[in-house]
Design a protein around this motif. Structure first.
Motif, mmCIF file in Angstrom:
data_model
loop_
_atom_site.group_PDB
_atom_site.id
_atom_site.type_symbol
_atom_site.label_atom_id
_atom_site.label_comp_id
_atom_site.label_asym_id
_atom_site.label_seq_id
_atom_site.Cartn_x
_atom_site.Cartn_y
_atom_site.Cartn_z
ATOM 1 N N THR A 27 0.801 -1.234 0.000
ATOM 2 C CA THR A 27 0.000 0.000 0.000
ATOM 3 C C THR A 27 0.828 1.277 0.000
ATOM 4 O O THR A 27 0.280 2.355 -0.141
ATOM 5 N N LEU A 29 2.219 2.461 2.542
ATOM 6 C CA LEU A 29 1.714 3.081 3.767
ATOM 7 C C LEU A 29 2.538 4.243 4.320
ATOM 8 O O LEU A 29 2.028 5.352 4.412
ATOM 9 N N GLY A 32 2.532 7.747 2.794
ATOM 10 C CA GLY A 32 1.398 8.524 3.279
ATOM 11 C C GLY A 32 0.883 9.604 2.361
ATOM 12 O O GLY A 32 1.388 9.843 1.279
ATOM 13 N N GLY A 33 -0.164 10.246 2.841
ATOM 14 C CA GLY A 33 -0.690 11.419 2.169
ATOM 15 C C GLY A 33 -1.439 11.146 0.893
ATOM 16 O O GLY A 33 -1.994 12.057 0.299
ATOM 17 N N GLU A 34 -1.469 9.911 0.446
ATOM 18 C CA GLU A 34 -2.136 9.642 -0.823
ATOM 19 C C GLU A 34 -3.591 9.288 -0.603
ATOM 20 O O GLU A 34 -3.923 8.544 0.301
ATOM 21 N N ILE A 35 -4.407 9.831 -1.458
ATOM 22 C CA ILE A 35 -5.813 9.447 -1.423
ATOM 23 C C ILE A 35 -6.015 8.494 -2.579
ATOM 24 O O ILE A 35 -5.553 8.745 -3.689
ATOM 25 N N PRO A 36 -6.655 7.343 -2.319
ATOM 26 C CA PRO A 36 -6.800 6.383 -3.397
ATOM 27 C C PRO A 36 -7.515 6.968 -4.609
ATOM 28 O O PRO A 36 -8.414 7.779 -4.467
ATOM 29 N N THR A 37 -7.095 6.545 -5.770
ATOM 30 C CA THR A 37 -7.730 7.062 -6.977
ATOM 31 C C THR A 37 -9.068 6.378 -7.169
ATOM 32 O O THR A 37 -9.308 5.289 -6.669
ATOM 33 N N THR A 55 -13.161 14.914 0.523
ATOM 34 C CA THR A 55 -12.538 14.286 1.682
ATOM 35 C C THR A 55 -13.587 13.654 2.604
ATOM 36 O O THR A 55 -13.451 12.510 3.017
ATOM 37 N N CYS A 56 -14.637 14.402 2.913
ATOM 38 C CA CYS A 56 -15.679 13.847 3.790
ATOM 39 C C CYS A 56 -16.683 13.008 3.009
ATOM 40 O O CYS A 56 -17.108 11.954 3.467
ATOM 41 N N ARG A 58 -16.488 11.218 0.465
ATOM 42 C CA ARG A 58 -16.091 9.875 0.052
ATOM 43 C C ARG A 58 -16.554 8.863 1.073
ATOM 44 O O ARG A 58 -16.744 7.705 0.785
ATOM 45 N N ARG A 59 -16.712 9.336 2.291
ATOM 46 C CA ARG A 59 -17.176 8.441 3.345
ATOM 47 C C ARG A 59 -18.696 8.508 3.469
ATOM 48 O O ARG A 59 -19.367 7.497 3.605
ATOM 49 N N VAL A 60 -19.230 9.737 3.423
ATOM 50 C CA VAL A 60 -20.665 9.917 3.643
ATOM 51 C C VAL A 60 -21.473 9.425 2.450
ATOM 52 O O VAL A 60 -22.489 8.759 2.597
ATOM 53 N N PRO A 62 -20.188 7.927 -0.900
ATOM 54 C CA PRO A 62 -19.162 7.557 -1.877
ATOM 55 C C PRO A 62 -19.683 7.425 -3.309
ATOM 56 O O PRO A 62 -18.960 7.723 -4.255
ATOM 57 N N ASN A 66 -17.855 9.100 -6.418
ATOM 58 C CA ASN A 66 -17.352 8.245 -7.496
ATOM 59 C C ASN A 66 -17.958 8.618 -8.839
ATOM 60 O O ASN A 66 -17.271 8.630 -9.860
#
Lengths: 428, 292
Positions: A27, A29, A32-37, A55-56, A58-60, A62, A66
């Motif tokens: 990954t 890991l 760091g700092g990378e946001i998955p494409t 940022t938020c 993607r969780r609330v 997605p 997408n």
């Protein structure tokens, strides 16, 4: 061995380092700092990691992120804030994480980048007239009413040119417990918004992919243009155009740029091709009535204000594939069906008016069975026959149109006679 | 009676008998996990409807633990109900994991990193299974000098393959393991940074230490020392994480926003480390032998 390092510490540290290395290999890991494409089969878009909304969300939500990530809007550099952030005076706005946003952007926001498209939409029957068909002018502000009066020639007008927008009787009878889930759902394409704009672009340009291919497909129009009162989707399915779409459509070039669409990209048309796409010598328009010549939806069909230009525009689209003779023949046949329907609808309407005039039935709409029957006669069967005649759906002209229309007219006549007889007997 | 020693390192006077304390511990855990799940599921208004399953379960499970904890020796009827509820809790966790897995796999038809990171947390529902399993063991007693022979009030004696203490150690070890995996996945959402690695590194280390003890038949006093301080440090790491998450949720605004609490950095999640640290200490606490 008193100084021996305990096995828990040795195993603990070793295992941690080994697992971290494994995770790092797979990954990245610690870098760091990378946001998955986010990617799909053909497109790959990487959001700016600094994009606060993504940022938020993607969780609330997605799905939304997408969808937008692979949209042409995202590729053009449009950010969530470009559409959702509104000025503080906007009554549809609210505070959200340091931004003043609207949850549902209106044409006012779309107009920032698409001014011509929203203007064309505003001038069409997809705009204010579609909401006025339900609620009349009640929901429009004075400014919006003025705009409609001055800018929409296709809005329903009386002989003196004054808008004749009255609340729909059925809309009132059904009331708020039904209409939000029924008529309003489609007619809200022209609903007045609190920010002063009118309508909802998202009705056709579904969020959040805003796909050109999607909006060119007939299913988009079929969201609303279906069912017994406006069965354009079913008629299209029956037509040769629809059959070609269903059997060959997957091979068509749906993503061709607007204005460059030709018969090579789409060998048969969809709703969009004929009515709004830039095709042949016709430019793209968001005025859905621009290529039409008659008010087919009306009980008794009349000509549209731009009937000559409208018909010529549509004929020029047809001419990309068909000869002039063929096109004229279709129009002549369809006009003839329309005249036939008009005659029969007028006949039924005269019967109803006569009953009202003689005090046999109430003037109140939808209060008697015969008024429901007379409504079905034009609203279901008359419309079906007329739409199908122009769209080449013979079954809808015949068995979903003229035949039930004649049957209903006969019923109206017989019922009217019975009502008159009963009325006479009652008077004696 | 309630004086215990944690290995050879600390003498503690527990407020009540160890099993009853464990039951209260499980009850509190079920309660807060339930609240946490309710908040998480409220984001999408409990749709689909099976998102209500853990919400219906947790008050019953927690209540059972509290009721049984008040009884010095649980009655048969209470014990049966408690065992049934804890078994349901284990099932709720497993089914929940299947639902979460389905939600994550469904959109693309295969597992992708983005969906793993931003979709429903796959391992989270197993918290119910772990806590319920703990609740199940908490009402058992081990027959003296017979490791793995468990006496269940009113129901008889059962033989387990490993001792009761080892069961607890495995639960704590796997709890740390699941927390480390969840930290790795969750912290990927907004990019890794040094302080976000603390949870991952510490989770892995604590897992290794506890599992090593669980697998060993013998360990030295130094191993006990490592275990003891690992648990103490876990409590500290949890509290630090709580601070970091709270700070992220305040987002420099000084205002508490429920929206941020729900969807950004879950404030209570890091306290799982503290929870496991405390549990790790309780389970190795042995009754001190009386001087005769």
């Amino acid at each position: 061995m008193p100084n021996q390092i305990p096995k828990t510490l040795i195993i603990g540290v070793t295992t941690t380092i080994v697992i971290l290395l494994v995770i790092y290999l797979f990954t990245g890991l610690p870098s760091g700092g990378e946001i998955p494409t986010i990617e799909n089969n053909t497109n790959k878009v990487v959001f700016d990691p600094a994009d606060k909304c993504a940022t938020c969300h993607r969780r609330v939500s997605p799905d939304i992120v997408n969808q937008f990530a692979v949209s042409t809007m995202a590729r053009a550099g449009v950010k969530c804030t470009d559409c959702h952030v509104v000025d503080k005076a906007n009554p549809m706005g609210k505070e959200h994480e340091g931004f003043f946003i609207t949850v549902s952007p209106t044409p006012k926001q779309c107009a920032k980048c698409h001014p011509s498209e929203t203007r064309q939409f505003d001038h069409s029957r997809h705009g204010a007239p579609s909401w006025m068909a339900l609620s009349g002018f009640d929901d429009f502000s004075p400014e919006q009413q003025k705009f409609v009066n001055q800018n929409i020639p296709e809005a329903n007008r009386g002989p003196n040119g004054i808008i004749t927008a009255t609340r729909n009787s059925l809309f009132d009878i059904e009331g708020p417990s039904v209409t939000p889930a029924a008529c309003q759902s489609c007619h809200s394409i022209g609903k007045p918004n609190a920010d002063g704009s009118i309508g909802n672009c998202n009705k056709c340009h579904l969020r959040h992919e805003f796909s050109l291919a999607q909006v060119r497909k007939p299913e988009i129009c079929g969201q609303c243009h279906l069912g017994p009162d406006h069965p354009q989707m079913e008629i299209y399915d029956e037509s040769a155009h629809g059959v070609m779409y269903k059997t060959e459509g997957e091979k068509w070039n749906w993503d061709q740029k607007p204005g460059r669409l030709t018969t090579q990209d789409m060998p048969a048309p969809t709703c969009a091709t004929c009515h709004i796409s830039g095709f042949g010598n016709q430019g793209t328009t968001h005025d859905v009535g621009q290529r039409l010549s008659k008010f087919l939806f009306a009980a008794v069909t009349t000509d549209r204000p731009n009937k000559i230009e409208g018909r010529e525009a549509m004929k020029s689209v047809c001419s990309n594939c068909h000869s002039e003779n063929f096109i004229n023949k279709i129009y002549t046949r369809a006009d003839s069906v329309t005249s036939f329907v008009n005659k029969k609808v007028k006949e039924a309407s005269n019967i109803i008016e006569g009953l009202v005039k003689d005090g046999i039935i109430t003037k109140k709409p939808f209060a008697t069975q015969i008024s429901f029957d007379a409504f079905d006669l034009w609203h279901y069967y008359g419309r079906s026959a007329k739409f199908a005649a122009y769209m080449q759906g013979p079954d809808f002209v015949q068995w979903h149109g003229i035949y039930p229309l004649l049957k209903e007219l006969n019923k109206v006549k017989e019922d009217a006679k019975k009502l008159r007889d009963e009325h006479k007997r009652g008077a004696r | 009676m309630n004086n215990v020693e944690i290995f050879h390192l600390a003498n503690v006077r527990l407020p009540m008998e160890k099993n009853r304390l464990l039951l209260i511990f499980v009850g509190i855990n079920l309660f807060f996990t339930g609240i946490d799940v309710a908040l998480a599921h409220s984001i999408n208004s409990f749709i689909p409807v099976y998102e209500w399953i853990p919400i219906y379960f947790f008050p019953l499970g927690a209540m059972s633990c509290f009721i049984v904890s008040f009884q010095p020796s649980p009655k048969k009827s209470f014990a049966i109900i408690h065992i049934a509820l804890m078994s349901i809790g284990i099932l709720v966790g497993v089914i929940g994991m299947a639902f979460h897995m389905n939600a994550v796999l469904n959109p693309l038809g295969h597992l992708s990193w983005a969906w793993l990171v931003f979709g429903s947390p796959i391992l989270a529902p197993l918290a119910f299974s772990g806590i319920s399993l703990l609740g199940l063991y908490a009402i058992t007693e081990e027959v003296e000098n017979s490791p793995g022979v468990l006496k269940i009030p009113g129901l008889g004696i059962f033989k387990a393959p490993i001792s009761r203490d080892k069961h607890f150690l495995w639960l704590v070890g796997l709890g740390f393991g699941a927390s480390a995996v969840t930290s790795t996945i969750d912290h990927a959402q907004y990019g890794y940074s040094v302080y976000k690695l603390i949870a991952i590194v510490y989770g892995l280390f604590a897992t290794s230490v506890v599992i090593t003890i669980a697998l060993s038949n013998q360990w030295s006093k130094k191993d006990e020392l490592v275990y003891f301080w690992t648990m103490i440090a876990a409590i500290v790491v949890g509290v630090m994480g709580f601070g970091f998450h709270l700070s992220a949720d305040l987002a420099g605004t000084g205002n508490i926003s429920l929206e941020r609490m729900l969807v950004f950095a879950p404030v209570f999640a890091p306290l799982l480390y503290s929870d496991l640290g405390m549990l790790g200490l309780i389970i190795v606490a042995k009754q001190r032998r009386k001087m005769i």
